[in-house]
Design a protein around this motif. Structure first.
Motif, PDB file in Angstrom:
ATOM      1  N   THR A  60       0.643  -1.279  -0.119  1.00 33.03           N
ATOM      2  CA  THR A  60       0.031  -0.054  -0.205  1.00 33.03           C
ATOM      3  C   THR A  60       0.906   1.235  -0.083  1.00 33.03           C
ATOM      4  O   THR A  60       2.195   1.199   0.428  1.00 33.03           O
ATOM      5  CB  THR A  60      -0.860  -0.141   1.294  1.00 33.03           C
ATOM      6  OG1 THR A  60       0.161  -0.061   2.465  1.00 33.03           O
ATOM      7  CG2 THR A  60      -1.830  -1.257   1.236  1.00 33.03           C
ATOM      8  N   PHE A  61       0.336   2.214  -0.243  1.00 32.54           N
ATOM      9  CA  PHE A  61       0.997   3.497  -0.264  1.00 32.54           C
ATOM     10  C   PHE A  61       0.258   4.599   0.107  1.00 32.54           C
ATOM     11  O   PHE A  61      -1.012   4.745   0.297  1.00 32.54           O
ATOM     12  CB  PHE A  61       1.462   4.111  -1.845  1.00 32.54           C
ATOM     13  CG  PHE A  61       0.471   3.922  -2.699  1.00 32.54           C
ATOM     14  CD1 PHE A  61      -0.549   5.070  -3.032  1.00 32.54           C
ATOM     15  CD2 PHE A  61       0.141   2.879  -3.549  1.00 32.54           C
ATOM     16  CE1 PHE A  61      -1.389   5.121  -3.717  1.00 32.54           C
ATOM     17  CE2 PHE A  61      -0.954   2.804  -4.512  1.00 32.54           C
ATOM     18  CZ  PHE A  61      -1.738   3.825  -4.772  1.00 32.54           C
ATOM     19  N   GLU A  62       0.984   5.647   0.575  1.00 37.70           N
ATOM     20  CA  GLU A  62       0.401   7.039   1.202  1.00 37.70           C
ATOM     21  C   GLU A  62       1.185   8.045   0.746  1.00 37.70           C
ATOM     22  O   GLU A  62       2.467   7.993   0.599  1.00 37.70           O
ATOM     23  CB  GLU A  62       0.520   7.009   2.663  1.00 37.70           C
ATOM     24  CG  GLU A  62       1.837   6.724   3.340  1.00 37.70           C
ATOM     25  CD  GLU A  62       1.896   6.719   5.019  1.00 37.70           C
ATOM     26  OE1 GLU A  62       1.495   7.733   5.613  1.00 37.70           O
ATOM     27  OE2 GLU A  62       2.184   5.905   5.415  1.00 37.70           O
ATOM     28  N   ASP A 110      -5.557   2.017  -1.716  1.00 38.21           N
ATOM     29  CA  ASP A 110      -4.365   2.429  -2.442  1.00 38.21           C
ATOM     30  C   ASP A 110      -3.512   1.294  -2.373  1.00 38.21           C
ATOM     31  O   ASP A 110      -2.591   1.245  -1.411  1.00 38.21           O
ATOM     32  CB  ASP A 110      -3.870   3.545  -1.852  1.00 38.21           C
ATOM     33  CG  ASP A 110      -4.819   4.731  -2.090  1.00 38.21           C
ATOM     34  OD1 ASP A 110      -5.493   4.841  -3.061  1.00 38.21           O
ATOM     35  OD2 ASP A 110      -4.997   5.675  -1.119  1.00 38.21           O
ATOM     36  N   SER A 111      -3.501   0.360  -3.398  1.00 36.83           N
ATOM     37  CA  SER A 111      -2.536  -0.660  -3.193  1.00 36.83           C
ATOM     38  C   SER A 111      -1.906  -1.040  -4.431  1.00 36.83           C
ATOM     39  O   SER A 111      -2.365  -0.537  -5.743  1.00 36.83           O
ATOM     40  CB  SER A 111      -3.022  -2.120  -2.556  1.00 36.83           C
ATOM     41  OG  SER A 111      -4.058  -2.576  -3.179  1.00 36.83           O
ATOM     42  N   GLY A 112      -0.865  -1.913  -4.624  1.00 35.37           N
ATOM     43  CA  GLY A 112      -0.278  -2.349  -6.040  1.00 35.37           C
ATOM     44  C   GLY A 112       0.323  -3.685  -5.629  1.00 35.37           C
ATOM     45  O   GLY A 112       0.382  -4.200  -4.586  1.00 35.37           O
ATOM     46  N   LEU A 113       0.841  -4.341  -6.842  1.00 37.54           N
ATOM     47  CA  LEU A 113       1.538  -5.512  -6.857  1.00 37.54           C
ATOM     48  C   LEU A 113       2.875  -5.277  -7.087  1.00 37.54           C
ATOM     49  O   LEU A 113       3.383  -4.551  -7.909  1.00 37.54           O
ATOM     50  CB  LEU A 113       0.918  -6.292  -7.839  1.00 37.54           C
ATOM     51  CG  LEU A 113      -0.431  -7.006  -7.701  1.00 37.54           C
ATOM     52  CD1 LEU A 113      -0.655  -7.715  -9.064  1.00 37.54           C
ATOM     53  CD2 LEU A 113      -0.347  -8.165  -6.410  1.00 37.54           C
ATOM     54  N   TYR A 114       3.766  -6.090  -6.254  1.00 37.82           N
ATOM     55  CA  TYR A 114       5.221  -6.028  -6.409  1.00 37.82           C
ATOM     56  C   TYR A 114       5.892  -7.289  -6.724  1.00 37.82           C
ATOM     57  O   TYR A 114       5.614  -8.286  -5.834  1.00 37.82           O
ATOM     58  CB  TYR A 114       5.959  -5.203  -5.251  1.00 37.82           C
ATOM     59  CG  TYR A 114       7.377  -5.541  -5.425  1.00 37.82           C
ATOM     60  CD1 TYR A 114       8.411  -4.779  -6.596  1.00 37.82           C
ATOM     61  CD2 TYR A 114       8.230  -5.901  -4.479  1.00 37.82           C
ATOM     62  CE1 TYR A 114       9.763  -4.872  -6.471  1.00 37.82           C
ATOM     63  CE2 TYR A 114       9.572  -6.066  -4.396  1.00 37.82           C
ATOM     64  CZ  TYR A 114      10.364  -5.566  -5.370  1.00 37.82           C
ATOM     65  OH  TYR A 114      11.659  -5.675  -5.461  1.00 37.82           O
ATOM     66  N   LEU A 115       6.483  -7.611  -7.967  1.00 44.63           N
ATOM     67  CA  LEU A 115       6.963  -9.157  -8.095  1.00 44.63           C
ATOM     68  C   LEU A 115       8.387  -8.998  -8.212  1.00 44.63           C
ATOM     69  O   LEU A 115       8.845  -8.004  -8.940  1.00 44.63           O
ATOM     70  CB  LEU A 115       6.299  -9.643  -9.531  1.00 44.63           C
ATOM     71  CG  LEU A 115       4.644  -9.778  -9.533  1.00 44.63           C
ATOM     72  CD1 LEU A 115       3.944  -8.577  -9.923  1.00 44.63           C
ATOM     73  CD2 LEU A 115       4.276 -11.054 -10.220  1.00 44.63           C
ATOM     74  N   THR A 116       9.047 -10.055  -7.612  1.00 48.02           N
ATOM     75  CA  THR A 116      10.497  -9.677  -7.392  1.00 48.02           C
ATOM     76  C   THR A 116      11.217 -11.284  -7.424  1.00 48.02           C
ATOM     77  O   THR A 116      10.774 -12.094  -7.100  1.00 48.02           O
ATOM     78  CB  THR A 116      10.998  -8.916  -6.561  1.00 48.02           C
ATOM     79  OG1 THR A 116      12.331  -8.647  -6.517  1.00 48.02           O
ATOM     80  CG2 THR A 116      10.589  -9.404  -5.168  1.00 48.02           C
ATOM     81  N   ASN A 117      12.436 -11.249  -7.660  1.00 42.52           N
ATOM     82  CA  ASN A 117      13.273 -12.175  -7.383  1.00 42.52           C
ATOM     83  C   ASN A 117      14.383 -12.013  -6.400  1.00 42.52           C
ATOM     84  O   ASN A 117      15.204 -12.767  -5.925  1.00 42.52           O
ATOM     85  CB  ASN A 117      14.318 -12.535  -8.729  1.00 42.52           C
ATOM     86  CG  ASN A 117      13.377 -13.270  -9.861  1.00 42.52           C
ATOM     87  OD1 ASN A 117      12.600 -14.129  -9.602  1.00 42.52           O
ATOM     88  ND2 ASN A 117      13.788 -12.997 -11.078  1.00 42.52           N
ATOM     89  N   LEU A 118      14.255 -10.759  -5.757  1.00 36.80           N
ATOM     90  CA  LEU A 118      15.025 -10.714  -4.657  1.00 36.80           C
ATOM     91  C   LEU A 118      14.648 -11.377  -3.142  1.00 36.80           C
ATOM     92  O   LEU A 118      13.613 -11.505  -3.058  1.00 36.80           O
ATOM     93  CB  LEU A 118      14.976  -9.129  -4.295  1.00 36.80           C
ATOM     94  CG  LEU A 118      15.494  -7.881  -5.400  1.00 36.80           C
ATOM     95  CD1 LEU A 118      14.895  -6.636  -4.843  1.00 36.80           C
ATOM     96  CD2 LEU A 118      16.955  -8.057  -5.255  1.00 36.80           C
ATOM     97  N   HIS A 143       4.186   0.395   2.049  1.00 39.15           N
ATOM     98  CA  HIS A 143       4.093  -0.378   3.071  1.00 39.15           C
ATOM     99  C   HIS A 143       3.744  -1.765   2.534  1.00 39.15           C
ATOM    100  O   HIS A 143       2.835  -1.904   1.914  1.00 39.15           O
ATOM    101  CB  HIS A 143       2.894  -0.211   4.091  1.00 39.15           C
ATOM    102  CG  HIS A 143       3.191   1.458   4.625  1.00 39.15           C
ATOM    103  ND1 HIS A 143       4.110   1.704   5.665  1.00 39.15           N
ATOM    104  CD2 HIS A 143       2.721   2.541   4.353  1.00 39.15           C
ATOM    105  CE1 HIS A 143       3.891   2.803   5.971  1.00 39.15           C
ATOM    106  NE2 HIS A 143       3.059   3.560   5.156  1.00 39.15           N
ATOM    107  N   LEU A 144       4.505  -2.906   2.802  1.00 38.35           N
ATOM    108  CA  LEU A 144       4.065  -4.308   2.494  1.00 38.35           C
ATOM    109  C   LEU A 144       2.933  -4.989   3.292  1.00 38.35           C
ATOM    110  O   LEU A 144       2.919  -4.729   4.440  1.00 38.35           O
ATOM    111  CB  LEU A 144       5.280  -5.172   2.695  1.00 38.35           C
ATOM    112  CG  LEU A 144       6.776  -4.852   1.845  1.00 38.35           C
ATOM    113  CD1 LEU A 144       7.786  -5.733   2.556  1.00 38.35           C
ATOM    114  CD2 LEU A 144       6.297  -4.921   0.345  1.00 38.35           C
TER     115      LEU A 144
END
Length: 229
Positions: free
Chosen positions: A44-46, A100-108, A204-205
């Motif tokens: 989420t974001f602010e 207010d959210s989004g997706l984060y895809l990663t190999n980290l 924020h995760l």
């Protein structure tokens, strides 16, 4: 004489088709990304700042992919139930795409992701309607930071000012904003002129999905929230 393409009206059916194609493109991109990356997060974001977010995204583009937009479209992409999820357990991620959210895809590694998100914070000027984080009051007397050309503009913002031998001067104490109260357009403009930044852009995760596990990071949430959502 035939009308040029520029002047031709866009029909509703064409608009709908374009919108549908755009949504399908996003759905396909997300589904392809879930095959490429090992972890999927909801965040989420602010106080979103597009330029700052773009910089953060560029910093991680070699190992990650971000998606922002319609929560419903992102949910459809992942699957909203066990029956239609594209990989086992992804419907849990879908359930927590709210507000207010989004997706984060990663190999980290997850420890690196947590560090990056926890440490990320960018300050910026607050916008109209934002909540003031402190009281700002200007005392009666000269305002040396402003040139005499600024005097009419400051007066339009409600400041009790006058020119005294070419120097902008407050004729009485003036409260720009009160802590905990929303900023008016005038207050936001004055704070910008004063160089005072009250907005904190944070990410924020909420949760993480991996092929072997599902984790919830946001306080106050647990697996029951996912199953009942």
């Amino acid at each position: 004489m035939p009308k040029s393409k520029r002047n031709r009206p866009v029909t509703l059916s064409k608009t709908k088709k374009k919108g549908k194609e755009h949504k399908e493109s996003i759905v396909n991109s997300i589904r392809e990304a879930t095959e490429k990356y090992s972890s999927v997060y909801v965040f989420t974001f602010e106080n979103m700042r597009n330029l700052k977010f773009k910089e953060f995204r560029e910093q991680l583009k070699s190992s990650s992919r971000f998606f922002l937009g319609s929560n419903k479209v992102m949910q459809v992409s992942l699957g909203r139930s066990v029956a239609d999820e594209i990989r086992p357990g992804l419907h849990k991620i879908s359930k927590l795409l709210r507000g207010d959210s989004g997706l984060y895809l990663t190999n980290l590694p997850k420890e690196e992701v947590q560090r990056l998100f926890n440490e990320y914070e960018e300050y910026d000027f607050a916008r109209t309607g934002s909540t003031a984080t402190e009281k700002v009051e200007l005392k009666e007397g000269p305002l040396d930071q402003f040139t005499h050309e600024m005097e009419p503009f400051l007066r339009k913002q409600g400041m009790p000012v006058r020119l005294n031998k070419g120097v902008v001067e407050l004729v009485s104490d003036f409260v720009v904003c009160e802590e905990g109260k929303p900023l008016s357009p005038e207050s936001a403009r004055i704070l910008r002129l004063l160089g005072i930044k009250m907005a904190s852009f944070r990410l924020h995760l909420v949760c993480r999905w991996g092929p072997e596990e599902f984790e919830i990071y946001k306080e106050g949430l647990d697996d029951s929230d996912v199953e009942s959502a």
